[in-house]
Design an enzyme around this catalytic site. Sequence first.
Site, short mmCIF file in Angstrom:
data_model
loop_
_atom_site.label_atom_id
_atom_site.label_comp_id
_atom_site.label_asym_id
_atom_site.label_seq_id
_atom_site.Cartn_x
_atom_site.Cartn_y
_atom_site.Cartn_z
CE LYS A 52 1.32 -3.99 2.40
NZ LYS A 52 1.34 -3.12 1.21
CD GLN A 96 4.22 -1.35 -0.23
OE1 GLN A 96 3.50 -2.35 -0.23
NE2 GLN A 96 3.98 -0.32 0.55
CG ASP A 119 -2.64 -2.77 -2.90
OD1 ASP A 119 -2.78 -2.85 -1.67
OD2 ASP A 119 -1.54 -2.67 -3.47
N1 GUN Z 1 1.97 2.24 -0.21
C1 GUN Z 1 1.36 2.76 0.88
N2 GUN Z 1 0.24 2.08 1.16
C2 GUN Z 1 0.14 1.11 0.23
C3 GUN Z 1 -0.82 0.07 0.00
O1 GUN Z 1 -1.82 -0.09 0.71
N3 GUN Z 1 -0.56 -0.73 -1.05
C4 GUN Z 1 0.52 -0.57 -1.85
N4 GUN Z 1 0.67 -1.40 -2.88
N5 GUN Z 1 1.41 0.38 -1.68
C5 GUN Z 1 1.22 1.21 -0.62
#
Ligand code: GUN
Length: 293
Positions: A52, A96, A119
């Site tokens: 990211k 996350q 998100d």
């Molecule tokens: N863990 C797995 N996929 C995601 C996501 O799209 N966003 C976040 N914040 N955590 C994750």
Amino acid sequence: MTLIDGKAIAAQVKREIAAEVSEIVARGGKRPHLAAILVGHDGGSETYVASKVKACEECGFRSTLVRYDVDVTEDELLAKVRELNADADVDGFIVQLPLPKHISEQKVIETIDYRKDVDGFHPINVGRLSIGLPCYVSATPNGIMELLRRYQIETQGKKCVVLGRSNIVGKPMAMLMMQKAYPGDATVTVCHSRSKTLVQECREADIIIAALGQPGFVKADMVKEGAVVIDVGTTRVPDATRKSGFRLSGDVLFDEVAPKCSFITPVPGGVGPMTIVSLMKNTLLAGKKAIYK
Ligand code: GUN
């Protein structure tokens, strides 16, 4: 059979975002800023967050990574969330997941200002999605919509089976595929671990979106000739021939399913790269205050 090249589409979308950011900055506008909070050292989470941050660079965004040890308290984490909520320079941020067991993920998600929830996990964004209002949409389902759009895959009136009912993928995916729009307008069935007719539903499906997290679950005898198969699975399975010691395995038994499909996504290189790019798109929307003022 057409192999859906998520990696190429993702690269294309990132170029489009970078071009728009250059224009914004050239006009004297603000460079979009994404912050990410990472707790602990889970291998998968480390990899995702690093990707990211790298994607932010490629798009011309500013990024901030906030790290905590696995023993951070819920209060400390919530205080950081509130700080980011109040930080005018941060357009959007993510925490996350998964979080350690002593921290309530739901409480954390609900503490994030929905206007910065890139998100799309906050109940306000989820609720707005369900009634077709502008909102931040969860990255993986949004990335899949982008693939369907860019490959001009027909969805109207099609029978779409979503395997899995997670809040992050299955539920929003079903919502998007049933919305009155393109892509969408499909007849959607959601199957999960308790579904008795899962195999039958799959055999009748024009589009299968597999998000169960069970390697090789979808086999050739479950797929109709000419079906579209989207594989969301990214389970790490041990592989001694790899430097990392593992490889990513999809939910679809690719080699036997692919010959029956009109379109199929590979793992890796299908849905995965699109997930990150969708977060970038949401960050651009946040930077532009396109959804919420
Ligand atoms: N863990 C797995 N996929 C995601 C996501 O799209 N966003 C976040 N914040 N955590 C994750």
